[in-house]
Design a protein around this motif. Structure first.
Motif, PDB file in Angstrom:
ATOM      1  N   THR A 193      51.655  42.225  50.865  1.00  0.00           N
ATOM      2  CA  THR A 193      51.328  41.597  50.664  1.00  0.00           C
ATOM      3  C   THR A 193      49.635  40.857  50.756  1.00  0.00           C
ATOM      4  OG1 THR A 193      50.934  43.374  48.631  1.00  0.00           O
ATOM      5  CG2 THR A 193      48.827  42.345  48.691  1.00  0.00           C
ATOM      6  N   HIS A 195      47.781  39.021  49.283  1.00  0.00           N
ATOM      7  CA  HIS A 195      47.158  38.361  48.076  1.00  0.00           C
ATOM      8  C   HIS A 195      46.498  37.304  47.512  1.00  0.00           C
ATOM      9  CE1 HIS A 195      49.829  40.599  46.200  1.00  0.00           C
ATOM     10  NE2 HIS A 195      51.426  40.701  46.754  1.00  0.00           N
ATOM     11  N   THR A 223      53.741  36.595  42.932  1.00  0.00           N
ATOM     12  CA  THR A 223      52.458  36.457  43.273  1.00  0.00           C
ATOM     13  C   THR A 223      51.867  35.362  43.303  1.00  0.00           C
ATOM     14  OG1 THR A 223      53.195  38.828  42.814  1.00  0.00           O
ATOM     15  CG2 THR A 223      51.354  38.357  43.113  1.00  0.00           C
ATOM     16  N   VAL A 227      48.098  34.010  45.134  1.00  0.00           N
ATOM     17  CA  VAL A 227      46.825  34.830  44.412  1.00  0.00           C
ATOM     18  C   VAL A 227      46.721  33.180  44.206  1.00  0.00           C
ATOM     19  CG1 VAL A 227      46.251  35.042  42.340  1.00  0.00           C
ATOM     20  CG2 VAL A 227      47.569  36.469  43.540  1.00  0.00           C
ATOM     21  N   SER A 283      48.402  39.570  35.782  1.00  0.00           N
ATOM     22  CA  SER A 283      47.900  41.309  36.148  1.00  0.00           C
ATOM     23  C   SER A 283      47.355  41.778  35.418  1.00  0.00           C
ATOM     24  CB  SER A 283      49.136  41.854  36.648  1.00  0.00           C
ATOM     25  OG  SER A 283      50.120  42.311  35.713  1.00  0.00           O
ATOM     26  N   TYR A 310      44.734  41.011  37.948  1.00  0.00           N
ATOM     27  CA  TYR A 310      44.821  41.613  39.808  1.00  0.00           C
ATOM     28  C   TYR A 310      46.268  42.623  39.437  1.00  0.00           C
ATOM     29  CZ  TYR A 310      45.734  39.929  44.503  1.00  0.00           C
ATOM     30  OH  TYR A 310      46.591  39.880  45.550  1.00  0.00           O
ATOM     31  N   ASP A 311      45.811  43.806  40.412  1.00  0.00           N
ATOM     32  CA  ASP A 311      47.383  44.587  40.446  1.00  0.00           C
ATOM     33  C   ASP A 311      46.581  45.910  40.153  1.00  0.00           C
ATOM     34  OD1 ASP A 311      49.333  45.864  40.203  1.00  0.00           O
ATOM     35  OD2 ASP A 311      50.338  45.138  38.437  1.00  0.00           O
ATOM     36  N   LEU A 327      46.004  47.087  44.934  1.00  0.00           N
ATOM     37  CA  LEU A 327      47.203  46.205  45.650  1.00  0.00           C
ATOM     38  C   LEU A 327      47.699  47.770  46.200  1.00  0.00           C
ATOM     39  CD1 LEU A 327      49.237  44.084  43.459  1.00  0.00           C
ATOM     40  CD2 LEU A 327      47.619  43.724  45.062  1.00  0.00           C
TER      41      LEU A 327
END
Length: 384
Positions: A193, A195, A223, A227, A283, A310-311, A327
Protein backbone atom coordinates in the motif's frame (compact mmCIF):
# COMPACT_ATOMS: atom_id res chain seq x y z
CA UNK A 1 -20.65 -24.60 19.50
CA UNK A 2 -17.98 -23.21 21.80
CA UNK A 3 -15.97 -20.05 21.16
CA UNK A 4 -12.81 -21.91 20.14
CA UNK A 5 -14.68 -23.83 17.44
CA UNK A 6 -16.09 -20.57 16.14
CA UNK A 7 -12.60 -19.06 15.98
CA UNK A 8 -11.34 -22.08 14.07
CA UNK A 9 -14.17 -21.75 11.56
CA UNK A 10 -13.48 -18.03 11.12
CA UNK A 11 -9.80 -18.64 10.47
CA UNK A 12 -10.35 -21.53 8.05
CA UNK A 13 -13.00 -19.58 6.16
CA UNK A 14 -10.68 -16.57 5.84
CA UNK A 15 -7.68 -18.62 4.72
CA UNK A 16 -9.30 -21.42 2.74
CA UNK A 17 -6.58 -23.86 3.82
CA UNK A 18 -4.52 -23.88 7.03
CA UNK A 19 -2.42 -26.50 8.80
CA UNK A 20 -3.60 -27.95 12.10
CA UNK A 21 -0.28 -27.19 13.82
CA UNK A 22 -0.63 -23.53 12.81
CA UNK A 23 -4.20 -23.42 14.13
CA UNK A 24 -2.82 -24.65 17.44
CA UNK A 25 -0.11 -21.98 17.48
CA UNK A 26 -2.57 -19.23 16.57
CA UNK A 27 -5.10 -20.26 19.23
CA UNK A 28 -2.41 -21.03 21.84
CA UNK A 29 -3.62 -24.60 22.37
CA UNK A 30 -1.91 -27.96 21.99
CA UNK A 31 -1.78 -29.66 18.61
CA UNK A 32 -3.72 -32.60 20.07
CA UNK A 33 -6.55 -30.28 21.17
CA UNK A 34 -6.60 -28.55 17.79
CA UNK A 35 -6.74 -31.91 16.02
CA UNK A 36 -9.67 -33.04 18.17
CA UNK A 37 -11.53 -29.77 17.52
CA UNK A 38 -10.98 -30.14 13.78
CA UNK A 39 -12.21 -33.74 13.91
CA UNK A 40 -15.42 -32.61 15.62
CA UNK A 41 -15.99 -29.87 13.03
CA UNK A 42 -15.19 -32.26 10.17
CA UNK A 43 -17.70 -34.83 11.48
CA UNK A 44 -20.34 -32.09 11.37
CA UNK A 45 -19.39 -31.30 7.76
CA UNK A 46 -18.26 -27.77 8.67
CA UNK A 47 -14.67 -28.22 7.45
CA UNK A 48 -12.65 -30.69 5.38
CA UNK A 49 -9.70 -32.48 7.00
CA UNK A 50 -6.82 -34.31 5.31
CA UNK A 51 -3.24 -35.13 6.37
CA UNK A 52 -2.72 -32.35 8.88
CA UNK A 53 -4.53 -29.71 6.82
CA UNK A 54 -8.01 -28.30 7.34
CA UNK A 55 -9.87 -26.52 4.55
CA UNK A 56 -13.16 -24.73 3.95
CA UNK A 57 -15.70 -27.05 2.30
CA UNK A 58 -17.30 -24.67 -0.20
CA UNK A 59 -14.34 -24.36 -2.61
CA UNK A 60 -15.65 -24.33 -6.21
CA UNK A 61 -15.19 -27.31 -8.47
CA UNK A 62 -12.25 -27.57 -10.86
CA UNK A 63 -14.43 -26.70 -13.83
CA UNK A 64 -15.82 -23.62 -12.07
CA UNK A 65 -12.36 -22.44 -11.08
CA UNK A 66 -11.04 -22.82 -14.58
CA UNK A 67 -14.05 -20.98 -15.99
CA UNK A 68 -13.43 -18.10 -13.56
CA UNK A 69 -9.82 -17.98 -14.66
CA UNK A 70 -10.93 -17.78 -18.32
CA UNK A 71 -9.11 -20.95 -19.31
CA UNK A 72 -10.28 -24.17 -20.95
CA UNK A 73 -7.33 -26.31 -19.80
CA UNK A 74 -5.56 -26.61 -16.47
CA UNK A 75 -2.35 -24.57 -16.02
CA UNK A 76 0.88 -26.45 -16.53
CA UNK A 77 3.00 -27.09 -13.44
CA UNK A 78 5.52 -29.52 -12.12
CA UNK A 79 4.05 -32.15 -9.76
CA UNK A 80 4.20 -31.01 -6.14
CA UNK A 81 5.21 -33.34 -3.30
CA UNK A 82 2.29 -35.18 -1.74
CA UNK A 83 2.75 -33.27 1.53
CA UNK A 84 1.70 -30.06 -0.21
CA UNK A 85 -1.71 -31.58 -0.93
CA UNK A 86 -2.02 -29.59 -4.13
CA UNK A 87 -5.24 -29.71 -6.04
CA UNK A 88 -5.01 -31.22 -9.53
CA UNK A 89 -5.69 -27.93 -11.27
CA UNK A 90 -3.17 -25.45 -10.02
CA UNK A 91 -0.31 -24.38 -7.78
CA UNK A 92 -0.03 -24.22 -4.02
CA UNK A 93 0.89 -20.75 -2.73
CA UNK A 94 2.41 -20.50 0.71
CA UNK A 95 1.75 -17.34 2.69
CA UNK A 96 3.64 -16.34 5.86
CA UNK A 97 1.99 -13.38 7.59
CA UNK A 98 2.32 -11.89 11.10
CA UNK A 99 -1.35 -12.45 11.87
CA UNK A 100 -4.62 -13.51 10.27
CA UNK A 101 -6.90 -10.84 11.72
CA UNK A 102 -7.22 -7.06 11.58
CA UNK A 103 -4.93 -5.62 8.91
CA UNK A 104 -4.05 -8.93 7.25
CA UNK A 105 -7.48 -10.59 7.18
CA UNK A 106 -8.52 -8.93 3.91
CA UNK A 107 -5.04 -9.35 2.40
CA UNK A 108 -5.25 -13.09 3.05
CA UNK A 109 -8.75 -13.25 1.60
CA UNK A 110 -7.65 -11.48 -1.56
CA UNK A 111 -4.67 -13.80 -2.02
CA UNK A 112 -6.75 -16.88 -1.35
CA UNK A 113 -9.40 -15.95 -3.91
CA UNK A 114 -6.76 -15.16 -6.53
CA UNK A 115 -5.28 -18.63 -5.99
CA UNK A 116 -8.68 -20.34 -6.17
CA UNK A 117 -9.49 -18.48 -9.40
CA UNK A 118 -6.76 -20.43 -11.23
CA UNK A 119 -7.50 -23.76 -9.58
CA UNK A 120 -4.85 -23.39 -6.88
CA UNK A 121 -4.91 -22.98 -3.14
CA UNK A 122 -3.38 -20.87 -0.40
CA UNK A 123 -1.64 -22.40 2.64
CA UNK A 124 -1.20 -19.99 5.56
CA UNK A 125 1.51 -19.74 8.19
CA UNK A 126 1.17 -17.32 11.14
CA UNK A 127 4.49 -15.94 12.37
CA UNK A 128 3.64 -13.17 14.84
CA UNK A 129 5.50 -9.86 14.77
CA UNK A 130 8.55 -10.70 16.85
CA UNK A 131 9.32 -14.39 16.33
CA UNK A 132 11.89 -15.81 13.93
CA UNK A 133 10.22 -16.77 10.70
CA UNK A 134 12.66 -19.31 9.28
CA UNK A 135 10.69 -22.12 10.93
CA UNK A 136 7.50 -21.14 9.10
CA UNK A 137 9.36 -20.72 5.81
CA UNK A 138 11.04 -24.11 6.14
CA UNK A 139 7.71 -25.79 6.88
CA UNK A 140 6.26 -24.25 3.75
CA UNK A 141 9.17 -25.36 1.59
CA UNK A 142 9.21 -28.87 3.04
CA UNK A 143 5.50 -29.24 2.26
CA UNK A 144 6.23 -28.48 -1.40
CA UNK A 145 4.64 -25.07 -1.94
CA UNK A 146 5.28 -23.67 -5.42
CA UNK A 147 5.86 -20.06 -4.33
CA UNK A 148 5.76 -17.77 -1.30
CA UNK A 149 3.92 -14.63 -0.26
CA UNK A 150 5.99 -13.29 2.60
CA UNK A 151 5.69 -10.47 5.14
CA UNK A 152 9.05 -10.33 6.99
CA UNK A 153 9.35 -9.09 10.56
CA UNK A 154 11.44 -6.10 9.49
CA UNK A 155 11.76 -3.22 11.94
CA UNK A 156 9.63 -0.31 10.74
CA UNK A 157 8.70 -2.30 7.62
CA UNK A 158 12.12 -1.92 5.97
CA UNK A 159 14.97 -4.37 5.46
CA UNK A 160 18.42 -3.63 6.87
CA UNK A 161 21.89 -4.69 5.72
CA UNK A 162 21.82 -7.57 8.22
CA UNK A 163 18.32 -8.79 7.27
CA UNK A 164 18.32 -12.51 6.36
CA UNK A 165 18.38 -13.32 2.65
CA UNK A 166 15.21 -14.12 0.75
CA UNK A 167 16.53 -16.75 -1.67
CA UNK A 168 14.21 -19.62 -0.81
CA UNK A 169 14.52 -21.51 -4.07
CA UNK A 170 10.95 -20.70 -5.12
CA UNK A 171 9.44 -17.46 -6.50
CA UNK A 172 8.74 -15.07 -3.62
CA UNK A 173 6.71 -11.86 -3.41
CA UNK A 174 6.98 -9.50 -0.44
CA UNK A 175 3.64 -8.29 0.91
CA UNK A 176 3.39 -4.90 2.66
CA UNK A 177 7.14 -4.74 3.24
CA UNK A 178 9.80 -2.71 1.43
CA UNK A 179 13.45 -3.54 0.99
CA UNK A 180 15.76 -0.62 1.79
CA UNK A 181 17.82 0.69 -1.14
CA UNK A 182 21.25 -0.91 -1.24
CA UNK A 183 20.11 -4.19 0.33
CA UNK A 184 19.93 -7.45 -1.59
CA UNK A 185 16.20 -7.75 -0.95
CA UNK A 186 15.50 -4.68 -3.09
CA UNK A 187 15.57 -7.00 -6.13
CA UNK A 188 12.59 -8.91 -4.74
CA UNK A 189 9.09 -8.54 -6.17
CA UNK A 190 6.81 -6.71 -3.76
CA UNK A 191 3.25 -5.41 -3.45
CA UNK A 192 2.51 -2.67 -0.91
CA UNK A 193 0.00 0.00 0.00
CA UNK A 194 1.29 3.48 -0.81
CA UNK A 195 0.95 4.73 2.76
CA UNK A 196 2.84 7.93 2.04
CA UNK A 197 0.28 8.86 -0.62
CA UNK A 198 -2.54 7.85 1.73
CA UNK A 199 -1.28 10.22 4.41
CA UNK A 200 -1.04 12.91 1.75
CA UNK A 201 -4.73 12.42 0.90
CA UNK A 202 -5.62 13.06 4.54
CA UNK A 203 -3.47 16.19 4.82
CA UNK A 204 -4.77 17.59 1.52
CA UNK A 205 -8.38 17.08 2.65
CA UNK A 206 -7.79 18.91 5.92
CA UNK A 207 -5.88 21.70 4.18
CA UNK A 208 -8.78 22.15 1.73
CA UNK A 209 -11.04 22.70 4.75
CA UNK A 210 -8.79 25.57 5.85
CA UNK A 211 -6.60 23.81 8.41
CA UNK A 212 -2.96 24.80 8.59
CA UNK A 213 -1.99 23.38 11.98
CA UNK A 214 -2.26 19.63 11.44
CA UNK A 215 -0.80 17.03 13.81
CA UNK A 216 0.04 13.36 13.27
CA UNK A 217 -1.02 10.93 16.00
CA UNK A 218 0.67 7.55 15.57
CA UNK A 219 2.42 4.92 17.61
CA UNK A 220 5.41 2.95 16.33
CA UNK A 221 4.56 0.37 13.67
CA UNK A 222 5.63 -0.86 10.24
CA UNK A 223 3.01 1.46 8.74
CA UNK A 224 3.93 4.52 10.78
CA UNK A 225 7.23 5.19 9.00
CA UNK A 226 5.61 5.53 5.57
CA UNK A 227 2.61 7.44 6.94
CA UNK A 228 4.87 9.95 8.69
CA UNK A 229 7.01 10.41 5.57
CA UNK A 230 3.92 11.12 3.48
CA UNK A 231 2.42 13.37 6.15
CA UNK A 232 5.54 15.53 6.41
CA UNK A 233 5.99 15.70 2.63
CA UNK A 234 2.37 16.82 2.16
CA UNK A 235 2.69 19.47 4.88
CA UNK A 236 5.72 20.91 3.10
CA UNK A 237 4.22 20.63 -0.38
CA UNK A 238 1.03 22.44 0.68
CA UNK A 239 2.99 25.24 2.35
CA UNK A 240 1.98 24.32 5.89
CA UNK A 241 5.51 23.72 7.18
CA UNK A 242 5.78 27.18 8.72
CA UNK A 243 3.88 25.63 11.62
CA UNK A 244 6.07 23.14 13.49
CA UNK A 245 4.44 19.75 13.24
CA UNK A 246 5.07 16.92 15.63
CA UNK A 247 4.01 13.31 16.04
CA UNK A 248 2.00 12.56 19.17
CA UNK A 249 2.98 9.02 20.15
CA UNK A 250 -0.41 7.63 21.15
CA UNK A 251 -1.43 4.01 20.59
CA UNK A 252 -3.74 1.55 22.29
CA UNK A 253 -1.03 -1.07 22.87
CA UNK A 254 1.11 1.33 24.90
CA UNK A 255 1.85 -0.52 28.13
CA UNK A 256 2.97 2.64 29.90
CA UNK A 257 -0.15 4.48 31.16
CA UNK A 258 1.94 7.52 32.10
CA UNK A 259 3.32 7.79 28.55
CA UNK A 260 -0.17 7.49 27.05
CA UNK A 261 -1.52 10.08 29.46
CA UNK A 262 1.31 12.48 28.61
CA UNK A 263 0.61 12.14 24.88
CA UNK A 264 -3.10 12.82 25.43
CA UNK A 265 -2.44 15.82 27.64
CA UNK A 266 0.07 17.21 25.15
CA UNK A 267 -2.40 16.95 22.28
CA UNK A 268 -5.27 18.38 24.35
CA UNK A 269 -3.18 21.38 25.40
CA UNK A 270 -2.06 22.00 21.80
CA UNK A 271 -5.72 22.00 20.72
CA UNK A 272 -6.72 24.41 23.50
CA UNK A 273 -3.95 26.80 22.45
CA UNK A 274 -5.07 26.41 18.80
CA UNK A 275 -1.59 25.20 17.90
CA UNK A 276 -3.36 22.17 16.43
CA UNK A 277 -6.76 22.34 14.73
CA UNK A 278 -6.73 19.00 12.91
CA UNK A 279 -5.12 15.57 13.20
CA UNK A 280 -4.40 12.46 11.15
CA UNK A 281 -4.66 9.43 13.44
CA UNK A 282 -3.18 5.99 12.84
CA UNK A 283 -5.38 3.90 13.10
CA UNK A 284 -9.19 3.55 13.46
CA UNK A 285 -9.09 2.08 16.97
CA UNK A 286 -6.78 4.83 18.17
CA UNK A 287 -8.96 7.46 16.49
CA UNK A 288 -12.15 6.20 18.15
CA UNK A 289 -10.45 6.06 21.54
CA UNK A 290 -8.95 9.50 21.00
CA UNK A 291 -12.38 11.03 20.30
CA UNK A 292 -13.66 9.59 23.57
CA UNK A 293 -10.65 10.56 25.68
CA UNK A 294 -10.47 14.10 24.30
CA UNK A 295 -14.21 14.44 24.93
CA UNK A 296 -13.61 13.67 28.60
CA UNK A 297 -11.17 16.60 28.58
CA UNK A 298 -13.76 18.98 27.11
CA UNK A 299 -12.47 18.81 23.52
CA UNK A 300 -15.03 17.81 20.91
CA UNK A 301 -14.55 16.47 17.41
CA UNK A 302 -15.06 18.16 14.98
CA UNK A 303 -15.92 21.37 16.89
CA UNK A 304 -12.43 21.75 18.36
CA UNK A 305 -10.44 19.26 16.32
CA UNK A 306 -11.02 17.91 12.82
CA UNK A 307 -9.92 14.30 12.59
CA UNK A 308 -9.05 11.80 9.83
CA UNK A 309 -8.47 8.16 10.78
CA UNK A 310 -6.02 6.02 8.85
CA UNK A 311 -7.27 2.50 8.01
CA UNK A 312 -11.09 2.59 7.64
CA UNK A 313 -11.62 -0.78 9.21
CA UNK A 314 -14.16 0.33 11.84
CA UNK A 315 -14.08 4.14 11.42
CA UNK A 316 -17.66 4.26 10.13
CA UNK A 317 -18.88 2.48 13.30
CA UNK A 318 -17.80 5.24 15.68
CA UNK A 319 -20.53 7.22 17.46
CA UNK A 320 -19.32 10.07 15.29
CA UNK A 321 -18.57 8.44 11.91
CA UNK A 322 -14.95 9.20 11.14
CA UNK A 323 -13.52 10.44 7.88
CA UNK A 324 -10.86 7.85 7.03
CA UNK A 325 -8.19 6.81 4.57
CA UNK A 326 -9.34 3.41 3.30
CA UNK A 327 -6.57 0.93 2.56
CA UNK A 328 -6.76 -1.47 -0.43
CA UNK A 329 -6.05 -4.57 1.65
CA UNK A 330 -8.03 -7.05 -0.43
CA UNK A 331 -6.51 -5.67 -3.63
CA UNK A 332 -3.00 -5.99 -2.16
CA UNK A 333 -3.62 -9.68 -1.52
CA UNK A 334 -5.03 -10.16 -5.01
CA UNK A 335 -2.16 -8.32 -6.71
CA UNK A 336 0.51 -10.15 -4.71
CA UNK A 337 -0.94 -13.58 -5.50
CA UNK A 338 -1.34 -12.74 -9.18
CA UNK A 339 2.24 -11.51 -9.39
CA UNK A 340 3.42 -14.74 -7.78
CA UNK A 341 1.32 -16.78 -10.20
CA UNK A 342 2.87 -14.81 -13.06
CA UNK A 343 6.35 -15.76 -11.81
CA UNK A 344 5.33 -19.41 -11.58
CA UNK A 345 4.06 -19.26 -15.16
CA UNK A 346 7.36 -17.77 -16.32
CA UNK A 347 9.22 -20.67 -14.74
CA UNK A 348 6.97 -23.16 -16.48
CA UNK A 349 7.32 -21.63 -19.95
CA UNK A 350 11.08 -21.11 -19.60
CA UNK A 351 11.15 -17.30 -19.69
CA UNK A 352 12.84 -16.98 -16.30
CA UNK A 353 16.13 -18.54 -17.25
CA UNK A 354 19.62 -17.07 -17.17
CA UNK A 355 19.98 -13.94 -19.25
CA UNK A 356 16.26 -13.33 -19.78
CA UNK A 357 14.95 -12.76 -16.28
CA UNK A 358 11.83 -10.56 -16.42
CA UNK A 359 12.01 -7.20 -14.66
CA UNK A 360 11.06 -7.32 -11.00
CA UNK A 361 7.92 -5.44 -9.94
CA UNK A 362 7.46 -2.99 -7.08
CA UNK A 363 3.71 -2.36 -7.02
CA UNK A 364 2.18 0.43 -4.92
CA UNK A 365 -1.61 0.51 -4.50
CA UNK A 366 -3.22 3.84 -3.69
CA UNK A 367 -5.62 4.21 -0.72
CA UNK A 368 -8.91 6.10 -0.97
CA UNK A 369 -10.40 8.86 1.20
CA UNK A 370 -13.90 8.34 2.61
CA UNK A 371 -15.40 11.55 3.94
CA UNK A 372 -17.76 11.35 6.92
CA UNK A 373 -18.56 13.62 9.86
CA UNK A 374 -15.34 14.05 11.83
CA UNK A 375 -13.85 16.97 9.89
CA UNK A 376 -16.73 19.44 10.09
CA UNK A 377 -17.29 21.92 7.26
CA UNK A 378 -15.02 24.31 5.39
CA UNK A 379 -16.80 27.28 6.95
CA UNK A 380 -16.18 26.08 10.50
CA UNK A 381 -12.58 25.16 9.75
CA UNK A 382 -11.92 28.62 8.36
CA UNK A 383 -13.64 30.34 11.30
CA UNK A 384 -11.46 28.40 13.73
Amino acid sequence: MDERHERILELVKACGVVRVVELAEHLDISTVTARRDVDVLAEKGLVNRARGVVSWPDAPSSAERLQRAGRSTPPAKAPAPAAAESGPDGPVLGMVAPQSRHYFAEIIRGAREAAIAVGGRLVLGISGYHQRQDFQINRMLESGVDGLLFTPNWHEGLSSPDSPGLDFGVPTVLVERRAAPGTAAVAQDRVCTDHAAGAGLAVAHLAALGHERIALVAGPSATQVQVQAGFEAAVRTLGLAQYPFERFDFHTEDRDPAHQEAALNGLAEAVRRREVTAAVVLSDVEAIMLVQLLGSRGIEVPRDLALVAYDDDVAALSDLPLTAVALPKYEVGQAAARLLLQRLGERTDGTDGAGDRPARHHLELLPDLRVRASCGTPARALQD
